[in-house]
Design a protein around this motif. Structure first.
Motif, PDB file in Angstrom:
ATOM      1  N   VAL A   1      -6.560   4.519  -4.589  1.00 35.92           N
ATOM      2  CA  VAL A   1      -5.880   5.767  -4.221  1.00 35.92           C
ATOM      3  C   VAL A   1      -5.339   6.466  -5.468  1.00 35.92           C
ATOM      4  O   VAL A   1      -5.436   7.696  -5.612  1.00 35.92           O
ATOM      5  N   ASP A   2      -4.749   5.689  -6.393  1.00 34.43           N
ATOM      6  CA  ASP A   2      -4.244   6.261  -7.644  1.00 34.43           C
ATOM      7  C   ASP A   2      -5.348   6.997  -8.394  1.00 34.43           C
ATOM      8  O   ASP A   2      -5.174   8.141  -8.856  1.00 34.43           O
TER       9      ASP A   2
ATOM     10  N   THR B   1       3.162   1.971  -2.392  1.00 32.64           N
ATOM     11  CA  THR B   1       3.640   2.293  -3.737  1.00 32.64           C
ATOM     12  C   THR B   1       3.291   3.740  -4.081  1.00 32.64           C
ATOM     13  O   THR B   1       2.129   4.131  -4.019  1.00 32.64           O
TER      14      THR B   1
ATOM     15  N   SER C   1      -6.578  -1.547  -2.938  1.00 32.83           N
ATOM     16  CA  SER C   1      -6.787  -0.249  -2.282  1.00 32.83           C
ATOM     17  C   SER C   1      -5.868   0.814  -2.855  1.00 32.83           C
ATOM     18  O   SER C   1      -6.273   1.974  -3.042  1.00 32.83           O
ATOM     19  N   GLN C   2      -4.629   0.421  -3.146  1.00 35.16           N
ATOM     20  CA  GLN C   2      -3.685   1.403  -3.690  1.00 35.16           C
ATOM     21  C   GLN C   2      -4.089   1.850  -5.089  1.00 35.16           C
ATOM     22  O   GLN C   2      -3.895   2.996  -5.471  1.00 35.16           O
ATOM     23  N   GLU C   3      -4.680   0.944  -5.883  1.00 33.81           N
ATOM     24  CA  GLU C   3      -5.195   1.341  -7.198  1.00 33.81           C
ATOM     25  C   GLU C   3      -6.295   2.390  -7.047  1.00 33.81           C
ATOM     26  O   GLU C   3      -6.378   3.336  -7.826  1.00 33.81           O
TER      27      GLU C   3
ATOM     28  N   LEU D   1      -3.283   3.907   4.870  1.00 35.50           N
ATOM     29  CA  LEU D   1      -3.304   2.492   4.496  1.00 35.50           C
ATOM     30  C   LEU D   1      -2.102   1.747   5.064  1.00 35.50           C
ATOM     31  O   LEU D   1      -2.220   0.589   5.502  1.00 35.50           O
TER      32      LEU D   1
ATOM     33  N   SER E   1      -2.068   7.089   1.410  1.00 37.77           N
ATOM     34  CA  SER E   1      -1.097   5.994   1.462  1.00 37.77           C
ATOM     35  C   SER E   1      -0.611   5.738   2.886  1.00 37.77           C
ATOM     36  O   SER E   1      -0.459   4.587   3.312  1.00 37.77           O
TER      37      SER E   1
ATOM     38  N   VAL F   1       0.822  -1.217   0.000  1.00 37.62           N
ATOM     39  CA  VAL F   1       0.000   0.000   0.000  1.00 37.62           C
ATOM     40  C   VAL F   1       0.858   1.271   0.000  1.00 37.62           C
ATOM     41  O   VAL F   1       0.313   2.377   0.001  1.00 37.62           O
TER      42      VAL F   1
END
Length: 640
Positions: A594-595, A268, A590-592, A573, A570, A266
């Motif tokens: 955020v992107d 990245t 989840s990170q996608e 997370l 980020s 998370v």
């Protein structure tokens, strides 16, 4: 079929990741889970190796590779057996570039529209047969008579031969309303003809036309990296160190290596990379839609921090074309008689004041006379013979050659006079002035409200004229009698920076180049000024300077908000993952998200709603109707 192939060539790693994922799904359905693990893990390690090569190239160029966290996360998920998360991280890395490219493409569509609509064909009218012959626009020569059919793009700059025509100039000037032109008025290449066919006489080749000049500016504007974007790159060092420290702490306290991988998944930093570039592309797009060409993302950042503005006088704070303000006839002549005689003689002059006198006569509905003969003494005046009478108009010294009773008239700052004699008898004088723009003072006030509080006027004119214009425009500091080199020295000496310089003429080109932000009034200005400037305003409207600064401030605000939004989400997370509450696969998803949130937020810099709201406010302030912003095409000036 061509479109999918183009996508594969443009985003090979994204397409490969999707194919590997589909293949893994099929294998999982047939019970080959071990094969899926080896497939995803091997593909992930190969992608990490490719990303490592790119990261090392960045390091050799002096830039820290922010992909380090993603590479470590890929390796970590492979080692702990979270192979589905491995594939999602690869998709996140590969998709980041695709998302940025898509967002930038959307944000830049107003700029790209100029390039796509470049005129290719011209219809040249044959002098003998009057038939239209299609020729490449590049083969049009000055003086060619061209036919522009309804809804067609004007191929080159020209003068309208038809009695009247309506053109859409929105892609050139930002003016949304159609613009009506009459015979003899200039027509810009790239504008779209209305519902009736029109004929124009080419005044420039395609290469030298306004449209090609704007295209060159747009192409230059599309490639740059603002200081705030480099600042986002520098965030990568503390962000990476913090993420690794938190992941290591989670591993140490839980004694579970999976926790280390879950935190890094998370962490990245794709939002960090995407936010600022997307926001600045949106700001440049918004500026173009408002008739403002910004030559680089860094220019928007400088506009947002500007503290001082410097103005040229003629053509910038003033309209640059003298207008008749008063007739002062002597005994025996009326004002209309004086103007009729003057305009009849000025028909045979090429001086810029001649057009002003003739225009004033037409506005009053006066009928001009045709001379039997006429001659012009360059820069001094005109002598025209009408039957047995002789009319002379020009400087006082020119009139005094044959008229003893001519006397100088009283003038205030910014005014000049033309003197008229009829049959060696002094008939009076006509006063003209280069009027200060109605919105000049409000522009200075609005800039001060945006933080650009220091102002200065630099001009080559005499101090009396300069002070008169400055007082009307609300300018505090004035430097008159300046040569171009004096202007450069004055701007370099300013301490409250960044400095904005606004000008329009050839003599402004050097000072526009040395200012932190040079703004050229491109609708009237010279090519040299436009090429030297960082910003070109395509309208003859000084208030667009305020809009440029506001767009710069809005863009930087959105960029920084998006950067911090990505960082905060980020970090949240990462903290949650450190407690083992987000599995690696769920963390990658989840990170996608955020992107996407970061990119959508950065796209606010395109500012469509802001511009609509501003237009409504302007409409209410002007009583419900907005005046059309029409470019004014200049006549070459020379001394009176």
């Amino acid at each position: 079929m061509a479109r999918p192939l183009a996508l594969v060539r443009r985003y090979p790693l994204v397409c490969a990741t999707v194919l590997v994922g589909l293949l893994g799904l099929v294998l999982a359905l047939v019970g080959a889970a071990d094969v899926v693990r080896w497939l995803f893990s091997g593909f992930g390690l190969a992608a990490a190796l490719i990303a490592s090569v790119g990261m090392l190239r960045q390091l050799f160029r002096g830039s820290f590779g922010v992909d380090l966290l993603a590479i470590i996360a890929i390796v970590a998920t492979v080692l702990v057996g979270e192979y589905v998360a491995t594939l999602l991280i690869v998709l996140m890395l590969a998709g980041g570039e695709a998302l940025e490219d898509f967002a930038a493409g959307r944000a830049a569509r107003e700029l790209d529209a100029l390039l796509k609509r470049a005129p290719q064909i011209a219809h040249r009218l044959d002098a003998a047969s009057k038939e239209a012959i299609d020729v490449p626009a590049t083969e049009v020569r000055v003086g060619d008579l061209l036919l522009v059919r309804p809804a067609e793009v004007v191929p080159v700059d020209g003068k309208l031969r038809s009695d009247s025509a309506v053109f859409d100039e929105s892609s050139l000037t930002g003016e949304s309303l159609p613009v009506e032109r009459t015979a003899g008025e200039g027509v810009l290449s790239g504008s779209i003809n209305g519902q009736l066919a029109a004929t124009i006489v080419a005044t420039a080749t395609a290469a030298n036309s306004q449209y090609q000049h704007i295209i060159a500016l747009v192409e230059e504007a599309s490639q740059s990296k603002a200081p705030v974007v480099r600042l986002a790159d520098r965030y990568a060092v503390p962000f990476t160190a913090g993420a690794l420290a938190l992941a290591g702490l989670a591993w140490m306290l839980s004694n579970d290596p999976v926790r280390f991988a879950e935190v890094l998944v998370v962490a990245t930093p794709c939002p960090l990379l995407l936010a600022a570039p997307v926001a600045f592309m949106g700001g440049m797009s918004r500026a173009a839609r408002n008739g403002i060409i910004v030559k680089g993302a860094g220019v928007l950042e400088a506009l947002s921090r500007a503290q001082t503005v410097v103005f040229d006088k003629t053509g910038t704070l003033t309209y640059g074309t003298p207008t008749i303000t008063e007739m002062r006839p002597e005994a025996g002549f009326s004002a209309d008689e004086l103007l009729t005689l003057a305009a009849s003689a000025e028909q045979y002059s090429s001086h810029v004041l001649a057009a002003s006198v003739i225009a004033a006569a037409h506005e009053r509905g006066l009928e001009l006379h045709t001379a039997d003969s006429a001659s012009e003494a360059a820069t001094f005046g005109v002598e025209a013979r009408f039957g047995a009478g002789v009319v002379r108009i020009g400087k006082l010294s020119f009139i005094n050659e044959g008229t003893a009773d001519a006397t100088a008239t009283h003038l205030v700052g910014g005014e000049l006079a033309m003197y008229i004699a009829v049959d060696d008898r002094f008939a009076g004088s006509i006063v003209a002035s280069d009027r200060v723009r109605e919105n000049a003072r409000q522009t200075v006030v609005d800039l001060a409200r945006l933080g650009v509080r220091e102002n200065l006027m630099l001009t080559g004119d005499a101090r009396g004229t300069a002070q008169h214009v400055a007082s009307k425009a609300g300018i505090v500091h004035v430097r008159a009698d300046c040569l171009p080199s004096d202007k450069v020295d004055a701007v370099r000496a300013l301490t409250r920076r960044p400095v904005i310089m606004v000008g329009d003429g050839v003599n402004d080109a050097p000072v526009l180049a040395v200012a932190d932000v040079g703004i050229a009034m491109g609708a009237k200005g010279s090519t040299a000024a436009s090429e030297s400037a960082d910003v070109v305003i395509l309208l003859d409207d000084i208030s667009r300077t305020v809009r440029a600064v506001r767009i710069g401030k809005d863009t930087v605000q959105v960029a920084l908000q998006s950067i911090w939004l990505g960082i905060i989400l980020s970090v949240v997370l990462m903290v949650v993952a450190a407690f083992g509450l987000i599995p690696a696969t769920a963390g990658a998803i989840s990170q996608e998200i955020v992107d996407l949130v970061t990119i959508v937020n950065a796209l606010r810099a395109i500012g469509g709603r802001r511009d609509i709201a501003a237009a409504r406010v302007a409409s209410v302030a002007s009583g419900g109707s907005e005046k059309a912003d029409r470019p004014v095409h200049p006549v070459i000036d020379r001394p009176v």
